[in-house]
Write a protein that holds these residues in place. Sequence first.
Motif, PDB file in Angstrom:
ATOM      1  N   THR A   1      -9.165   6.161   3.070  1.00  0.00           N
ATOM      2  CA  THR A   1     -10.665   5.951   2.902  1.00  0.00           C
ATOM      3  C   THR A   1     -11.326   7.224   3.427  1.00  0.00           C
ATOM      4  O   THR A   1     -12.212   7.921   2.750  1.00  0.00           O
ATOM      5  CB  THR A   1     -11.513   4.678   3.320  1.00  0.00           C
ATOM      6  OG1 THR A   1     -10.686   3.716   2.826  1.00  0.00           O
ATOM      7  CG2 THR A   1     -12.726   4.638   3.058  1.00  0.00           C
TER       8      THR A   1
ATOM      9  N   ARG B   1     -14.831   1.743  -3.341  1.00  0.00           N
ATOM     10  CA  ARG B   1     -13.194   1.914  -3.484  1.00  0.00           C
ATOM     11  C   ARG B   1     -12.436   0.726  -3.272  1.00  0.00           C
ATOM     12  O   ARG B   1     -11.528   0.182  -3.841  1.00  0.00           O
ATOM     13  CB  ARG B   1     -12.931   2.907  -2.375  1.00  0.00           C
ATOM     14  CG  ARG B   1     -11.491   3.304  -2.221  1.00  0.00           C
ATOM     15  CD  ARG B   1     -11.164   4.333  -1.210  1.00  0.00           C
ATOM     16  NE  ARG B   1      -9.792   4.543  -1.386  1.00  0.00           N
ATOM     17  CZ  ARG B   1      -8.918   3.708  -0.650  1.00  0.00           C
ATOM     18  NH1 ARG B   1      -9.101   2.606   0.046  1.00  0.00           N
ATOM     19  NH2 ARG B   1      -7.495   4.081  -0.655  1.00  0.00           N
TER      20      ARG B   1
ATOM     21  N   LYS C   1     -10.060  -1.157  -6.003  1.00  0.00           N
ATOM     22  CA  LYS C   1      -8.870  -1.595  -5.738  1.00  0.00           C
ATOM     23  C   LYS C   1      -8.803  -3.143  -6.047  1.00  0.00           C
ATOM     24  O   LYS C   1      -7.551  -3.570  -6.116  1.00  0.00           O
ATOM     25  CB  LYS C   1      -8.600  -1.303  -4.265  1.00  0.00           C
ATOM     26  CG  LYS C   1      -7.148  -1.593  -3.820  1.00  0.00           C
ATOM     27  CD  LYS C   1      -6.707  -1.048  -2.617  1.00  0.00           C
ATOM     28  CE  LYS C   1      -5.254  -1.444  -2.247  1.00  0.00           C
ATOM     29  NZ  LYS C   1      -4.907  -1.048  -0.897  1.00  0.00           N
ATOM     30  N   ARG C   2      -9.790  -3.834  -5.649  1.00  0.00           N
ATOM     31  CA  ARG C   2      -9.742  -5.291  -5.852  1.00  0.00           C
ATOM     32  C   ARG C   2      -9.698  -5.888  -7.459  1.00  0.00           C
ATOM     33  O   ARG C   2      -8.806  -6.585  -7.743  1.00  0.00           O
ATOM     34  CB  ARG C   2     -10.894  -6.142  -5.327  1.00  0.00           C
ATOM     35  CG  ARG C   2     -10.784  -7.343  -5.067  1.00  0.00           C
ATOM     36  CD  ARG C   2     -12.073  -8.166  -4.688  1.00  0.00           C
ATOM     37  NE  ARG C   2     -12.103  -7.822  -3.157  1.00  0.00           N
ATOM     38  CZ  ARG C   2     -13.269  -6.808  -2.987  1.00  0.00           C
ATOM     39  NH1 ARG C   2     -14.372  -6.494  -3.798  1.00  0.00           N
ATOM     40  NH2 ARG C   2     -13.508  -6.468  -1.810  1.00  0.00           N
TER      41      ARG C   2
ATOM     42  N   ASP D   1      -4.949   1.888   4.184  1.00  0.00           N
ATOM     43  CA  ASP D   1      -5.743   1.756   3.137  1.00  0.00           C
ATOM     44  C   ASP D   1      -7.306   1.744   3.594  1.00  0.00           C
ATOM     45  O   ASP D   1      -8.069   2.424   3.220  1.00  0.00           O
ATOM     46  CB  ASP D   1      -5.433   0.575   2.355  1.00  0.00           C
ATOM     47  CG  ASP D   1      -6.076   0.915   0.844  1.00  0.00           C
ATOM     48  OD1 ASP D   1      -6.003   1.806   0.102  1.00  0.00           O
ATOM     49  OD2 ASP D   1      -7.388   0.015   0.791  1.00  0.00           O
TER      50      ASP D   1
ATOM     51  N   ALA E   1      -8.226  -3.784  -9.655  1.00  0.00           N
ATOM     52  CA  ALA E   1      -7.085  -3.144 -10.147  1.00  0.00           C
ATOM     53  C   ALA E   1      -5.993  -3.973 -10.531  1.00  0.00           C
ATOM     54  O   ALA E   1      -5.312  -3.875 -11.557  1.00  0.00           O
ATOM     55  CB  ALA E   1      -6.332  -2.102  -9.207  1.00  0.00           C
TER      56      ALA E   1
END
Length: 663
Positions: free
Chosen positions: A583, A633, A637-638, A578, A640
Amino acid sequence: VTTLVQSLSSQPFPENSARGKAIRSSAPVASPEEPTRIKRGSPQDVSFVSSSGTKQKRRKRPPTPLVDSTLLRFLSLQKTQTPDLLVSTTQQTPVTIQQQQPSPQHPLGQYNRHLVATRLSELPGVSPALAIQAGNAVQQHVLQRTARRRLRLFLRKRDEIWDSSTTNNNSGMTFKNGNAIMNEKDASNMLATNTPNDLNQVIQLLLEKGLTGTDICTIFSHTPSVALMRPTAVTTRDRQQDETREEENNTLDSTVTRAFSDLLSKSLKLRKYDARKVLRNCPGLLTVKGSKNAQHVVTLLSNMGVSTTSLARDKNALPVLLSRSPAALFRLVAFLSSDAVRMNIQTIGPLLRRADCAPLLNAVAPVPRLQPEDNFVVTKNGENEWSWKTTSQEEKRKQINNVYRQMSNTAWTLRHEIGTKDLGKVIAAYPSVLLLDAETKILPTASYLMHDLGIWQDDLPRVLQLYPVLLGMDVEDMKKIVNYLLSLEVSQENLASIFRAFPSLFQLDIEKDMEPVIQFLREIGITNVGRFITRLPPILGYSVEDELMPKWEYLCRVSTQGSFELSAFPAYFSYPLDKRIKTRFEYLQLVKRIPTQLLSLDKVLRYGDKDFCARVARDVDDGAAFMEFAKKRANAKRNAPANNHKKARGAHRKSANDKRSTI
């Protein structure tokens, strides 16, 4: 006593010696009326010069024998002369005081196991089984303590009679038919150590200190001597001030305050629940010696840079650490900081509190026994029988001294024969290396790595310092790993470079770790597995489900020739999925609009962030745009998981409302 009896049977005294005659004679001791004959010229004859100037020989009085017939008879009597007021029926359920009432005049009647279990079962939250266990432990401890005191009193009085010139009939010991017994007055004075209400006072004091009934039962089970401690100091006008202060420090009140309130609650800042848990799991902490030793251990570690917060963090290992001897820990610290090891004193403290240092601590600073020895047992018929068990402190000291000799030899071997320069780093990485035998473990392992694998002698210290666990491995297990790699067509010339760079491969299991990886590589189209492993040896330790499969599935989405790309660039599996792989590919696809199918894996992943932006993405802002994209990004994601949780709760509420409307 068992040692004395065994020495008597294994090394009998000579026929003409004074001790031999005392053992073989029917009389209990030698008396002036029947003196033991001593041969002239024996070691008992002492030369001296009289007042007239002539040299004469004075007959020296023979010393008290270690074992004689009276001691053997006394030990045999202990099987039948147990305190009847403590021994009750073998019923394993607590009975009422009316059903089992010992004599109120006997000082030890309150420690009857049924009375103790009945008193503890009255406390809230105490189960009958736990109360019975505590009552049995307390009574057993009292019986053992009584037997030891009876034996000490017997030996003291026997020595007095032996040394006296005349036999005193009022000495408290009489000899009837060759049997040595004590009168009731001496026995009562010896056994009367506490008042009949002391046990209730002990229980009440522990309750006032904040302990529960379950805590008290557990403490009585592993440390029954707490039940016999004096609750508070008794002050009198005639007592000196120093004696009063010393007695106050030895009372149960001061001990609980020192261990529970001061050490656990204030110094270590444990919650009350955690402090009670430590007391339940730490035998001996509520004794005078145990509480003081625990304070010394905390002080010693604090002076070496270990904070009390870090000590209190590991609550499972804290009871064992507090139970160790501070003198033994200080000796280990002195050894590690000596010229043999030269370890920094500030790194020793954190090392001692680590879990992997437990084998080393158990070897040089063993924890005292967690359960009392069953010296007094109950047979199947319900009869009490003595089972003498001896644990020689001299043997323990010899064993610990042998461990230190072996540790010194191991340290010398690692420094001078192996060539390890920084021995402190090796011990910090693998503390049990000091317990390895230099002749049977270290030198054979070093010889195999140099001669069979081909690791150069100059590179061996660096390999062992990087991964010192190799020194504790069996050479045969290492050979199995090497033979397996050779079966995969890994070249013999490449083994030295593989294990020099990745010595941790020796710790992998062939069936659990290596074979699933080999099967996965063959399934995705890797034909030359040996060459692939040679270029990326750590892949043998990767997880197929967690690491290899997700990376392979993502590679199939961004590349049209995944197997060819992996054969050309095996290091793809070593990059984080990831943080690096996704990325960079998403930045090229979403921001730069570059078709990633035309780019090789080597070109996308091998460069650093700035070189990647300049050479691959063709950015001119020194990577600022890529850094901003990566930051957004990561934040998305944190957040999410929290958004997914809110959506799930909203969907659950919506479905619940739909059900209500339907009803």
